[in-house]
Every structure is written in structure tokens, then in C-alpha cells.
Design an enzyme around this catalytic site. Structure first.
Site, PDB file in Angstrom:
ATOM      1  N   LYS A 170       0.835  -1.211   0.000  1.00 14.79           N
ATOM      2  CA  LYS A 170       0.000   0.000   0.000  1.00 14.79           C
ATOM      3  C   LYS A 170       0.864   1.254   0.000  1.00 14.79           C
ATOM      4  CE  LYS A 170      -3.636   2.567   0.025  1.00 14.79           C
ATOM      5  NZ  LYS A 170      -4.688   2.586   1.051  1.00 14.79           N
ATOM      6  N   LYS A 238      -0.758  11.711   5.433  1.00 11.22           N
ATOM      7  CA  LYS A 238      -0.446  10.702   6.458  1.00 11.22           C
ATOM      8  C   LYS A 238       0.238   9.496   5.844  1.00 11.22           C
ATOM      9  CE  LYS A 238      -3.326   7.658   7.236  1.00 11.22           C
ATOM     10  NZ  LYS A 238      -3.580   6.246   6.811  1.00 11.22           N
TER      11      LYS A 238
END
Length: 295
Positions: A170, A238
Site C-alpha cells: 500500500k 499521512k
């Protein structure tokens, strides 16, 4: 399977509804009970604590914001670990640090509970359409137990490796995706500086080697100047924090990603964190405007 679900946000509610529609008994817990109001009105039980949810579930699916949120849900007060029976599974579909995923898997293993990190790509639309790309980190036999659930949610499920490996994939996904959005923003800014039709430029590029899903979607938002959030840019910020930390830890040079990271920092500083990632175009515009003022 008896499913517990935590994280009824832009993607999570659609995912929970798909699992319920597939016949899996569903219960939920929500930090803000109002976010579960729609499901509760349809008869879905709302548990008082994560521990209560875990006690009634074979699998608990979580999709929340950050590493600290997942850790708190798992091992905080009244956390999932307090309610899980042996052989239960925590299926986390959040985007968190690989090391956090590995650490949680190890802690759960000591009490006979299994772990899968299965972050997703595809955004809210992919969640609604059940076409998510799913990157799984798990022991193979554990992944097979939850594969029927993942098949309800996505079209491509790839076993990357052991716990934590899904989060590595990811991080790579986010690095490529946001870097392409930045490239699209720069192309649109260059085209605008020459006074040409941005929509025509985008159409031309989509027919050639520069074509990409990000140019299709984010390029369109830039042309229309629609900066309303699909997924808020602060979440991409983030995610880049995670991948840049991984790069520093592994001593891996990521020169392009490092430049994009600085653009994301500027985006946050300029107060665009709750807007769409296509706002990277506005960061370039602001930088150019500041340059003109200085001259």
C-alpha cells in the site's frame, strides 16, 4: 461468518453493507454512534465497546485512519483483544505502518488470535462498486479463511506475503499514485501558463503514453476546478509520512517521493488538508503567485 465492523466512514459504510448483503450477520462499533445510525435503523446491532463487538464476532474488520487508532482498538481499554475468542481474526483494511501491522500480529498470536492486514485502493467509488484492489499481508491459511469476505469487497486480491507485507504494497501504491497526481498538476499548470485549453490537453494526453487513471480522474477535477474531497488530502499526507519513514529506516533513496512529500507538506500548511488531493494544483499556483510578488 459473524462479522464485526469498525470504521463507517467514506468507504467503510459501503463495505459493511456489502458484507451484510452477502448474508454475513453484522454488528458494529463506532466512536461516534451517529455514524452508525443508518445501519442501526436497519436492525444492525451497535455494541458498547470494541471488546463486546469482538466477543460476538468471528472476524472484526477495521478501516480507520492511523496506526495509533488501530493499536488503540486492538489493545486499548475494552479493546478487541479483550473480547476475541481463540482463532478469531482481526482483518484490518486501514493504511498503517508495516511495523505496526507486524507488531499487532505478534501480540495477537500470543493469545491465539489471527491477523490480516489488507489495505485497499480504489477510494469511495471502489468501495461502493465493490471493485477495490486488496493487498493482503497474512499467513496463507488465515488469508484463505477471510478470502470469501474480501471477494465481496474487491475484484483483485493479491497475497503479498506475511503480516505487514500488505502495508508495504500500500505504501508503494500511494507513492506512485500521488506522484502521478503531482505530475498531472504540473502538466496542467504548464498548459495554463501557455493559455491553452486544459480540457483539450487532458483529452490529448489520455490518448497517448501519458494516459493514466489519475490523469483521467484528477486531471478532470483540475480542469473543472472541483477540489471537493473524494478522499481528503490529509490522509494522503499521512500515508506519505508512513512511506517516507519506511524509506529512512531502510535507507532507500526516494528522490521523486521526497519532492512530492514537500508539496503535500505545503498543501497542509495552506489549509487544504480536508480538500481533494487534486489541490496539489493549487499549491503550484500559490507558489507561482508568491514568486511574482517577490519579483
Amino acid at each position: 461468518m459473524r462479522i464485526g465492523f469498525i470504521g463507517l466512514g467514506a468507504m467503510g459504510e459501503s463495505m459493511a453493507r456489502h458484507l451484510r448483503a452477502a448474508g454475513h450477520p453484522l454488528a458494529v462499533w463506532a466512536r461516534r454512534p451517529e455514524s452508525a445510525a443508518g445501519l442501526v435503523a436497519e436492525g444492525v446491532p451497535l455494541c458498547a465497546t470494541p471488546a463486546e463487538l469482538a466477543a460476538r464476532s468471528e472476524v472484526v474488520v477495521t478501516i480507520v485512519t492511523a496506526s495509533a487508532d488501530v493499536e488503540a482498538l486492538a489493545f486499548g481499554g475494552d479493546g478487541l483483544a479483550e473480547g476475541f475468542a481463540k482463532d478469531a481474526i482481526h482483518l484490518d483494511m486501514s493504511t498503517i505502518a508495516p511495523d505496526t501491522a507486524r507488531r499487532l500480529a505478534e501480540r495477537y498470536a500470543r493469545q491465539g488470535v489471527d491477523w490480516v492486514d489488507a489495505p485497499v485502493s480504489g477510494g469511495p467509488q471502489g468501495a461502493r462498486d465493490a471493485t477495490l484492489a486488496i493487498m493482503a499481508g497474512a499467513h496463507p491459511e488465515v488469508l484463505e479463511r477471510v478470502r470469501p469476505l474480501l471477494e465481496v469487497l474487491g475484484k483483485r486480491i493479491v497475497h503479498i506475503g506475511p503480516p505487514g507485507a500488505g502495508q508495504v504494497a500500500k505504501a508503494c501504491n500511494q507513492m506512485i499514485m500521488v506522484s502521478v497526481v503531482q505530475a498531472c498538476a504540473e502538466a496542467m499548470r504548464l498548459a495554463a501558463a501557455h493559455g491553452v485549453d486544459l480540457a483539450a490537453v487532458r483529452t490529448a494526453l489520455l490518448g497517448g503514453s501519458a494516459s493514466s487513471r489519475m490523469l483521467e480522474i484528477m486531471g478532470d477535477k483540475m480542469v473543472r476546478r472541483d477540489f471537493s474531497a473524494g478522499i481528503e488530502a490529509r490522509l494522503h499526507h499521512k500515508d506519505f509520512g508512513i512511506l517516507m519513514n519506511e524509506a529512512a529506516t531502510a535507507a532507500v533513496p526516494l528522490p521523486i517521493a521526497a519532492q512530492v512529500w514537500q508539496q503535500l507538506n505545503a498543501l497542509m500548511t495552506q489549509g487544504m488538508g480536508r480538500d481533494d488531493i487534486s489541490s496539489l494544483l493549487r499549491v503550484l499556483e500559490a507558489t507561482q503567485a508568491q514568486g511574482r510578488l517577490r519579483t
